[in-house]
Motif scaffolding. Structure first.
Motif, mmCIF file in Angstrom:
data_model
loop_
_atom_site.group_PDB
_atom_site.id
_atom_site.type_symbol
_atom_site.label_atom_id
_atom_site.label_comp_id
_atom_site.label_asym_id
_atom_site.label_seq_id
_atom_site.Cartn_x
_atom_site.Cartn_y
_atom_site.Cartn_z
ATOM 1 N N TYR A 137 47.523 40.028 50.245
ATOM 2 C CA TYR A 137 47.329 38.846 49.340
ATOM 3 C C TYR A 137 45.972 38.406 49.650
ATOM 4 O O TYR A 137 45.587 38.392 50.968
ATOM 5 C CB TYR A 137 48.376 37.594 49.401
ATOM 6 N N ASP A 138 45.421 37.816 48.853
ATOM 7 C CA ASP A 138 44.048 36.972 48.996
ATOM 8 C C ASP A 138 44.350 35.598 49.846
ATOM 9 O O ASP A 138 45.182 35.046 49.402
ATOM 10 C CB ASP A 138 43.509 36.481 47.501
ATOM 11 N N GLN A 139 43.531 35.633 50.851
ATOM 12 C CA GLN A 139 43.725 34.589 51.899
ATOM 13 C C GLN A 139 43.409 33.015 51.187
ATOM 14 O O GLN A 139 44.110 32.122 51.622
ATOM 15 C CB GLN A 139 42.876 34.585 53.019
ATOM 16 N N ALA A 140 42.764 33.139 50.336
ATOM 17 C CA ALA A 140 42.080 31.840 49.459
ATOM 18 C C ALA A 140 43.518 31.532 48.729
ATOM 19 O O ALA A 140 43.780 30.377 48.647
ATOM 20 C CB ALA A 140 41.009 31.859 48.654
ATOM 21 N N MET A 145 47.235 43.574 40.774
ATOM 22 C CA MET A 145 47.119 44.354 39.553
ATOM 23 C C MET A 145 45.751 44.887 39.347
ATOM 24 O O MET A 145 45.543 45.405 38.308
ATOM 25 C CB MET A 145 47.588 43.951 38.338
ATOM 26 N N GLY A 146 44.952 44.501 39.923
ATOM 27 C CA GLY A 146 43.579 44.769 40.023
ATOM 28 C C GLY A 146 42.657 43.894 38.964
ATOM 29 O O GLY A 146 41.669 44.274 38.615
ATOM 30 N N LEU A 147 43.238 42.766 38.843
ATOM 31 C CA LEU A 147 42.458 41.820 37.859
ATOM 32 C C LEU A 147 41.807 40.909 38.581
ATOM 33 O O LEU A 147 42.210 40.336 39.660
ATOM 34 C CB LEU A 147 43.564 41.254 36.825
ATOM 35 N N PRO A 148 40.595 40.349 38.105
ATOM 36 C CA PRO A 148 39.783 39.293 38.709
ATOM 37 C C PRO A 148 40.584 37.871 38.353
ATOM 38 O O PRO A 148 40.780 37.739 37.233
ATOM 39 C CB PRO A 148 38.389 39.298 38.184
ATOM 40 N N ALA A 149 41.026 37.283 39.634
ATOM 41 C CA ALA A 149 41.781 35.941 39.148
ATOM 42 C C ALA A 149 41.880 34.927 40.383
ATOM 43 O O ALA A 149 41.517 35.182 41.471
ATOM 44 C CB ALA A 149 43.433 36.425 38.931
ATOM 45 N N ARG A 150 41.749 33.634 39.876
ATOM 46 C CA ARG A 150 41.811 32.713 41.037
ATOM 47 C C ARG A 150 42.374 31.522 40.491
ATOM 48 O O ARG A 150 42.596 31.257 39.257
ATOM 49 C CB ARG A 150 40.374 32.168 41.485
ATOM 50 N N SER A 151 42.982 30.574 41.499
ATOM 51 C CA SER A 151 44.006 29.640 40.921
ATOM 52 C C SER A 151 43.190 28.371 40.954
ATOM 53 O O SER A 151 42.134 28.163 41.534
ATOM 54 C CB SER A 151 45.009 29.236 42.240
ATOM 55 N N ASP A 203 32.152 33.846 32.352
ATOM 56 C CA ASP A 203 30.903 34.571 32.236
ATOM 57 C C ASP A 203 30.506 35.577 33.294
ATOM 58 O O ASP A 203 29.911 36.693 33.270
ATOM 59 C CB ASP A 203 29.760 33.410 32.194
ATOM 60 N N ARG A 204 30.867 35.233 34.668
ATOM 61 C CA ARG A 204 30.511 36.130 35.657
ATOM 62 C C ARG A 204 31.337 37.441 35.778
ATOM 63 O O ARG A 204 30.547 38.586 35.422
ATOM 64 C CB ARG A 204 31.063 35.335 37.054
ATOM 65 N N ASN A 205 32.735 37.538 35.541
ATOM 66 C CA ASN A 205 33.413 38.667 35.599
ATOM 67 C C ASN A 205 34.757 38.641 35.012
ATOM 68 O O ASN A 205 35.704 39.241 35.243
ATOM 69 C CB ASN A 205 33.630 39.200 37.018
ATOM 70 N N ARG A 206 34.770 37.812 33.687
ATOM 71 C CA ARG A 206 35.751 37.526 33.001
ATOM 72 C C ARG A 206 37.112 37.249 34.040
ATOM 73 O O ARG A 206 38.297 37.370 33.943
ATOM 74 C CB ARG A 206 36.374 38.802 32.169
ATOM 75 N N GLU A 207 36.615 36.442 34.796
ATOM 76 C CA GLU A 207 37.828 35.872 36.063
ATOM 77 C C GLU A 207 38.943 35.187 35.245
ATOM 78 O O GLU A 207 38.645 34.173 34.573
ATOM 79 C CB GLU A 207 37.080 35.073 37.148
ATOM 80 N N ILE A 208 40.128 35.698 35.485
ATOM 81 C CA ILE A 208 41.261 34.806 34.821
ATOM 82 C C ILE A 208 41.379 33.599 35.800
ATOM 83 O O ILE A 208 41.560 33.515 36.785
ATOM 84 C CB ILE A 208 42.516 35.599 34.895
ATOM 85 N N ALA A 209 41.622 32.738 34.946
ATOM 86 C CA ALA A 209 41.646 30.943 35.584
ATOM 87 C C ALA A 209 42.925 31.028 35.527
ATOM 88 O O ALA A 209 43.841 30.483 34.537
ATOM 89 C CB ALA A 209 40.884 30.002 34.841
ATOM 90 N N VAL A 210 43.933 30.616 36.786
ATOM 91 C CA VAL A 210 45.289 30.563 36.595
ATOM 92 C C VAL A 210 45.449 29.092 37.222
ATOM 93 O O VAL A 210 45.129 28.421 38.226
ATOM 94 C CB VAL A 210 46.131 31.358 37.902
ATOM 95 N N HIS A 213 51.945 40.446 30.768
ATOM 96 C CA HIS A 213 51.614 39.830 29.491
ATOM 97 C C HIS A 213 50.122 39.411 29.607
ATOM 98 O O HIS A 213 49.364 39.720 28.688
ATOM 99 C CB HIS A 213 52.514 38.419 29.100
ATOM 100 N N VAL A 214 49.615 38.785 30.905
ATOM 101 C CA VAL A 214 48.464 38.372 30.957
ATOM 102 C C VAL A 214 47.418 39.685 31.002
ATOM 103 O O VAL A 214 46.255 39.934 30.249
ATOM 104 C CB VAL A 214 48.062 37.796 32.310
ATOM 105 N N LYS A 215 47.866 40.798 31.692
ATOM 106 C CA LYS A 215 47.053 42.035 31.785
ATOM 107 C C LYS A 215 46.995 42.679 30.522
ATOM 108 O O LYS A 215 45.772 43.066 30.115
ATOM 109 C CB LYS A 215 47.900 43.203 32.751
ATOM 110 N N ARG A 216 47.798 42.410 29.463
ATOM 111 C CA ARG A 216 47.884 42.961 28.146
ATOM 112 C C ARG A 216 46.487 42.463 27.643
ATOM 113 O O ARG A 216 45.548 43.200 26.850
ATOM 114 C CB ARG A 216 48.826 42.790 27.235
ATOM 115 N N GLU A 217 46.649 41.103 27.543
ATOM 116 C CA GLU A 217 45.385 40.188 26.953
ATOM 117 C C GLU A 217 44.136 40.466 27.614
ATOM 118 O O GLU A 217 43.103 40.622 26.856
ATOM 119 C CB GLU A 217 45.781 38.637 26.925
#
Lengths: 412, 412
Positions: A61-64, B88-94, B126-133, B25-29
């Motif tokens: 898991y991501d530490q952040a 799952m290999g997707l760019p994401a942050r909370s 814009d940067r890397n299609r980072e998913i905003a959770v 579901h998120v990955k599909r989109e």
């Protein structure tokens, strides 16, 4: 009137009922006319639950994100403590790390404190002596604006850093024991609670296995000169014991030579036999271990019995033992040793005291006493105010009791 | 490429396993090339646990501290969802409410959204299609910098407001049902899932007892024109149903006269008999109720059988019934009524449809059909696109089924 920080650990706030009990200690200090900031940990067990979910979500898991998840535990406690204090008729509000703000480095999961801005809390003190209930363990990175945590046990560090930032007169660490003992009372029934102990000694004790305070909190207390008490939250709130004061060496009138005996079972020993005795061999061994983030503690190097090669013994944390072995086995050709031997059933016993600086032969007395009990010493390290010996784990209790008596620490 | 907000409610993220399912579901989109912001609720049951602790801490807890405590639930889910997406290999942050920031008024516990600053999230797109959770239900007050919450069910509102703030092409609300039905399928097995429903109709349905969406979320969707889907998180992530689209009336080609039947058991009836029929009597009754924050819904006033006084009937939420009775009894002398009668075993049944605007006699057909089944109507209210009748609760199922058939809503 004094300004103080009161910190309550996980067992002291494990339930709403216990939070109410802790709040009675806060009320006592408030009613005495003090300005009070409170630092709380997560309710006992909550952090483990949150960590388990992170691990279930991903093994890497991501530490952040881990920080975001686990910091929620302290957020709950600080809100509940503020509600309880208000219910008692006291002015109080909660402060999260990002609200204070308490700034931490971007080393998520084990951030270093970069600073504390106490302006908001001090404004509350000035307004109506509002009690600031702060979430321990957490801060915010000033550049990414993300939540960071200070590592397990980080609430002690939060409390001392906050005390320094608020220029508090003292920091009271409330825990489930009533002070710092000369050694673990579960092992030595004659262990004594100390009235005072110096920052330097407490730092060694924390580093060497005493679980009472987190090492970094003692470092900050020492550097910032924050008088810090360790005391019990389970004392009668109306009539508590003072606990143990951690303070400047100069403030301790009657100094013992040895003030405490610590021990750590979290050590494993590795010995490399008949290593080619040539320049650079130490670097070849310890460089890769450092690169792998394995903390090497005791190191002893002696010439082998063949007089042409050398034996090198050192210790690593038990959790890193297998990894360290594998790493050295993979480098067998580079390092050129004859055999790799290891042991995990070992314990490190340490005696600490600032009096050692001015007294010669303190350690030598210990070696003799242990030998008389038939305890074999596997390794020795010494520093200005402590010495440590590595022995077989089976002799732990006997060795601790022997040294505790030897240095006159037994209770009458 | 589209920009969309996907919202997952408490049952859809109740365990780490379910979070993993929602993430598919998120990955599909994401894989379809979309920019995605995710909004999550607390894990099912967590909010109740946190609320219970607040109540245990104090019966009159501070709403600001309550917000701090309960907002922690969403913080946990957003962190875990980000970890799962990364796994799952997707760019994401909370993103927490204060990090986005999503600004809320200082009405702690039921804050109004004052604005959403989407700049940080858009930079991630814009940067890397980072998913905003994003944590639903929570925001930050821009003046006090304290955490506020939007009230129960507020995550729907967060999602729609975020979609508006990010100028998203649509907002998908994932829940445990697969769309909006013509009425509750548990009561009418022949209820049909609608492909489309207008904002206005959905607003009435949410207000009149349908629990699918929170009223305020529909209001924001309507005002900001955010096309919003209600769909199921338990569908196969590879092959989901589209759910129900809530959209502009103009986008619905084949409009029914009545599109849905809603009902609410959360109503209680109060009747004041033989009230002196003089100016100001309505103000004397409803002024104090408004001052006491009691929401009066249906109001009917008819001349009494003695032709000299008037009977006044109205409904209040069941939870406020006893309080309303007491308040009116205390004012017996001011209001001068002969008797106060009440009933809690009543239900409000409503038929909704924008087609009512252009069709006369829609409600009259219902009155006749209910009469034929022997169902007595206690009160009636009508508006431009709906009418409601208050009847005995025992007839709920019969009345709903009767109206559902009457307006041709039964599935073939």
């Amino acid at each position: 009137m004094a300004r103080l920080v009161m910190k309550f650990g996980g067992t002291s706030v494990a339930t709403v009922e216990r939070i109410k009990n802790a709040a009675r200690h806060v009320k006592r200090e408030f009613d005495a006319g003090n300005q009070v900031a409170v630092v709380v940990s997560a309710m006992s067990g909550k952090t483990n639950e949150l960590v388990a979910w992170c691990k279930e979500a991903s093994s890497v898991y991501d530490q952040a994100e881990y920080d975001t998840v686990v910091a929620s535990g302290e957020q709950v406690t600080s809100g509940l403590m503020a509600i309880v204090l208000q219910e008692m008729g006291l002015p109080a509000r909660s402060w999260q790390g990002w609200q204070i703000p308490l700034y931490g480095s971007d080393a998520h999961g084990s951030a270093r404190i970069e600073g504390v801005d106490g302006a908001g809390i001090l404004a509350g003190f000035d307004r109506n002596r509002e009690i600031a209930v702060c979430s321990g363990f957490q801060g915010v990175n000033p550049r990414s604006h993300r939540i960071v945590t200070l590592g397990r046990g980080g609430s002690d560090t939060s409390a001392v850093a906050l005390a320094a930032g608020l220029k508090a007169d003292r920091c009271d660490i409330y825990t489930d024991v009533d002070g710092v003992y000369t050694t673990d009372p579960r092992i030595v029934p004659k262990a004594r609670r100390m009235d005072k102990v110096s920052f330097e000694e407490m730092l060694e004790m924390a580093s060497l296995g005493s679980k009472v305070l987190q090492v970094r909190s003692v470092e900050i207390a020492m550097v910032q000169r924050v008088p810090t008490y360790v005391r019990s939250s389970f004392d009668d709130p109306e009539n508590p014991n003072p606990g143990t004061l951690i303070c400047d060496e100069d403030d301790i009138v009657e100094q013992q030579i040895v003030t405490g005996i610590a021990f750590s079972r979290d050590e494993a020993q590795i010995t490399l036999r008949r290593v080619a005795d040539k320049p650079g061999v130490a670097a070849a061994i310890f460089g890769p271990l450092a690169d792998a983030n394995i903390n090497v503690d005791m190191i002893i190097q002696v010439v082998s019995d063949d007089q042409a090669t050398t034996d090198i013994t050192f210790t690593v944390p038990t959790a890193d033992y297998e990894r360290a072995r594998k790493l050295l086995e993979d480098r067998h050709n580079d390092i050129a040793y004859q055999a790799l031997q290891g042991a995990t059933d070992v314990v490190k016993i340490s005696a600490i005291g600032v009096g050692m600086r001015s007294h010669a032969g303190v350690a030598a007395r210990a070696f003799r006493a242990l030998a008389e009990k038939g305890i074999n010493i596997r390794a020795i390290t010494t520093s200005e105010i402590k010495f440590s010996v590595l022995i077989d784990a089976a002799y732990t209790e006997l060795a601790v009791r022997t040294l505790h008596s030897l240095y006159g620490l037994d209770a009458a």
